[in-house]
Design an enzyme around this catalytic site. Sequence first.
Site, PDB file in Angstrom:
ATOM      1  CB  CYS A  73       0.089   2.859  15.182  1.00 23.01           C
ATOM      2  SG  CYS A  73      -1.109   3.362  13.688  1.00 23.01           S
TER       3      CYS A  73
ATOM      4  CG  HIS B 294       1.588  -0.249  15.622  1.00 20.06           C
ATOM      5  ND1 HIS B 294       0.315  -0.356  15.674  1.00 20.06           N
ATOM      6  CD2 HIS B 294       2.329   0.668  14.149  1.00 20.06           C
ATOM      7  CE1 HIS B 294       0.473   0.366  13.745  1.00 20.06           C
ATOM      8  NE2 HIS B 294       1.509   0.640  14.013  1.00 20.06           N
TER       9      HIS B 294
ATOM     10  CG  ASN C 129      -1.066  -0.750  10.802  1.00 17.84           C
ATOM     11  OD1 ASN C 129      -1.778   0.012  11.901  1.00 17.84           O
ATOM     12  ND2 ASN C 129       0.558   0.515   9.999  1.00 17.84           N
TER      13      ASN C 129
HETATM   14  N1  COA Z   1       3.628  -4.552  -4.740  1.00 14.98           N
HETATM   15  C1  COA Z   1       4.189  -4.617  -5.371  1.00 14.98           C
HETATM   16  N2  COA Z   1       5.439  -3.499  -4.663  1.00 14.98           N
HETATM   17  C2  COA Z   1       5.312  -2.575  -4.738  1.00 14.98           C
HETATM   18  C3  COA Z   1       4.183  -2.803  -3.124  1.00 14.98           C
HETATM   19  C4  COA Z   1       3.588  -3.897  -3.662  1.00 14.98           C
HETATM   20  N3  COA Z   1       2.367  -4.059  -3.230  1.00 14.98           N
HETATM   21  N4  COA Z   1       4.221  -1.479  -2.621  1.00 14.98           N
HETATM   22  C5  COA Z   1       5.312  -1.130  -3.083  1.00 14.98           C
HETATM   23  N5  COA Z   1       6.218  -1.923  -3.772  1.00 14.98           N
HETATM   24  C6  COA Z   1       7.568  -1.074  -4.951  1.00 14.98           C
HETATM   25  C7  COA Z   1       7.544  -0.050  -5.239  1.00 14.98           C
HETATM   26  O1  COA Z   1       7.099   0.426  -6.133  1.00 14.98           O
HETATM   27  C8  COA Z   1       9.302  -0.106  -5.022  1.00 14.98           C
HETATM   28  O2  COA Z   1       9.311  -0.287  -6.601  1.00 14.98           O
HETATM   29  P1  COA Z   1      10.999   0.404  -7.268  1.00 14.98           P
HETATM   30  O3  COA Z   1      11.976   0.110  -6.596  1.00 14.98           O
HETATM   31  O4  COA Z   1      10.531  -0.381  -9.024  1.00 14.98           O
HETATM   32  O5  COA Z   1      10.358   1.754  -7.170  1.00 14.98           O
HETATM   33  C9  COA Z   1       9.508  -1.218  -4.712  1.00 14.98           C
HETATM   34  O6  COA Z   1       8.399  -2.091  -4.720  1.00 14.98           O
HETATM   35  C10 COA Z   1      10.766  -1.106  -3.097  1.00 14.98           C
HETATM   36  O7  COA Z   1       9.476  -0.224  -2.235  1.00 14.98           O
HETATM   37  P2  COA Z   1       9.661   0.816  -1.087  1.00 14.98           P
HETATM   38  O8  COA Z   1       8.533   1.553  -0.654  1.00 14.98           O
HETATM   39  O9  COA Z   1      11.501   1.278  -1.036  1.00 14.98           O
HETATM   40  O10 COA Z   1       9.433  -1.104   0.241  1.00 14.98           O
HETATM   41  P3  COA Z   1       9.404  -0.726   1.559  1.00 14.98           P
HETATM   42  O11 COA Z   1       9.672  -2.161   1.376  1.00 14.98           O
HETATM   43  O12 COA Z   1       9.679   0.324   2.252  1.00 14.98           O
HETATM   44  O13 COA Z   1       7.718  -1.232   2.091  1.00 14.98           O
HETATM   45  C11 COA Z   1       6.431  -0.866   3.025  1.00 14.98           C
HETATM   46  C12 COA Z   1       6.803  -0.419   1.690  1.00 14.98           C
HETATM   47  C13 COA Z   1       4.857   0.612   2.924  1.00 14.98           C
HETATM   48  C14 COA Z   1       5.603  -2.078   3.263  1.00 14.98           C
HETATM   49  C15 COA Z   1       7.313  -0.109   3.729  1.00 14.98           C
HETATM   50  O14 COA Z   1       8.355   0.840   4.090  1.00 14.98           O
HETATM   51  C16 COA Z   1       6.951  -0.074   5.815  1.00 14.98           C
HETATM   52  O15 COA Z   1       5.927  -0.569   6.139  1.00 14.98           O
HETATM   53  N6  COA Z   1       6.933   0.989   5.656  1.00 14.98           N
HETATM   54  C17 COA Z   1       6.336   1.885   7.155  1.00 14.98           C
HETATM   55  C18 COA Z   1       4.848   1.051   7.313  1.00 14.98           C
HETATM   56  C19 COA Z   1       4.578   1.339   9.195  1.00 14.98           C
HETATM   57  O16 COA Z   1       4.828   0.778   9.314  1.00 14.98           O
HETATM   58  N7  COA Z   1       3.307   2.859   8.327  1.00 14.98           N
HETATM   59  C20 COA Z   1       2.666   1.958   9.770  1.00 14.98           C
HETATM   60  C21 COA Z   1       2.910   3.109  11.159  1.00 14.98           C
HETATM   61  S1  COA Z   1       1.589   3.552  11.935  1.00 14.98           S
END
Ligand code: COA
Length: 331
Positions: free
Chosen positions: A114, A256, A286
């Site tokens: 990105c 980003h 994204n």
């Molecule tokens: N819908 C519902 N629940 C979901 C889910 C979805 N789409 N995706 C994950 N969960 C659940 C997980 O299984 C977890 O459940 P658990 O607590 O029972 O294990 C819970 O939600 C929390 O998961 P977590 O990974 O801690 O969520 P988060 O708040 O970190 O959000 C992302 C997940 C991916 C949205 C976040 O980590 C993120 O944005 N990361 C960076 C992404 C990014 O910038 N990527 C590109 C960079 S270039």
Amino acid sequence: MAKRIFIRTIGSYLPERVLTNGDLEKIVSTSDEWIVTRTGIRERHIAADGQTTSDMAAEAARAALATGEMNIVDIDAIIVATVVPDMPFPSTACFLQQKLGARNCPCIGIEVGCSGIIYMAEIAAGFLERGQHSAILAVAADKLSAVTDWTDRSTCVILADGAAAMVFSGEESGAIAEFLGSYISADGSGAEHLCMPGGGCRNPATEKTVTDRLHYLKMNGREVFKRAVRDMATAVQKVLERFAIDSSSIAHFIPHQANMRIIEAVAEFLNVPVERFVTVLDHTGNTSSASLGIAMDEASRAGRFKKGDLVMPVSFGAGLTSGAALLRWLK
Ligand code: COA
């Protein structure tokens, strides 16, 4: 005195097909409420089945050339940033050259996730400073939907398709912005946190790599989240220090577009009101390398930038790469 570098024009492209959070509720176990509160995304655009990354890149490039009243014959180098190339080789930049009918110009591909636009700005500036090129087409495009695991709810709800194009030149006349400088960085120690493990020489394609789902984007979301906030804030600070200005001088940050919570955390770290961050992710998701270019193009078309504004794009992506740039708006 160093040569001055300008952005002559910008354009972007989003595919027609729209996938809403409601549509995703039918594919994986998720909810509109979870996606909106955890990411800020409401809908995203997904390319048509046969549409390639270079097809989207060509659409964005044509839009930029039309806006800048330029012709493809004015372009004497092409750079494409993508992590979803049309093929492992040759470079998607060569396929783009073919589609645009550009002739006799070098074509360069970079794979910095990105952070593509900031890296391309730095490369284009280097080319222009050497004086052997006059107008460089830089296009960021990714058909992320082609490498999205539609059974993985932690990634499929954020990833999307799109493209953005800019022309860098050494001529102030007709330019929309001056590129004042940038900072780019990478931290390869985190390379495996965001990657596609299959298809390269470490895991060449086999039946097993397909069964093991190695040809999809894999992400350690929590780790990427933490590093994105830290590295984007650092990149901003490096550029502010270099130009001896503080964050209050920046009229608009263009981050980003990964996750609204990442953008809010960066704004809070820098003590900048989040309203000064341009966001489009609610309707784009994204879009990887294209994301901040799409945000800049949409904000520019909406008349959000005023003549003289200092504008700072800031990125983070696979690698793990990061960067920020300082622009002065001219129109
Ligand atoms: N819908 C519902 N629940 C979901 C889910 C979805 N789409 N995706 C994950 N969960 C659940 C997980 O299984 C977890 O459940 P658990 O607590 O029972 O294990 C819970 O939600 C929390 O998961 P977590 O990974 O801690 O969520 P988060 O708040 O970190 O959000 C992302 C997940 C991916 C949205 C976040 O980590 C993120 O944005 N990361 C960076 C992404 C990014 O910038 N990527 C590109 C960079 S270039």
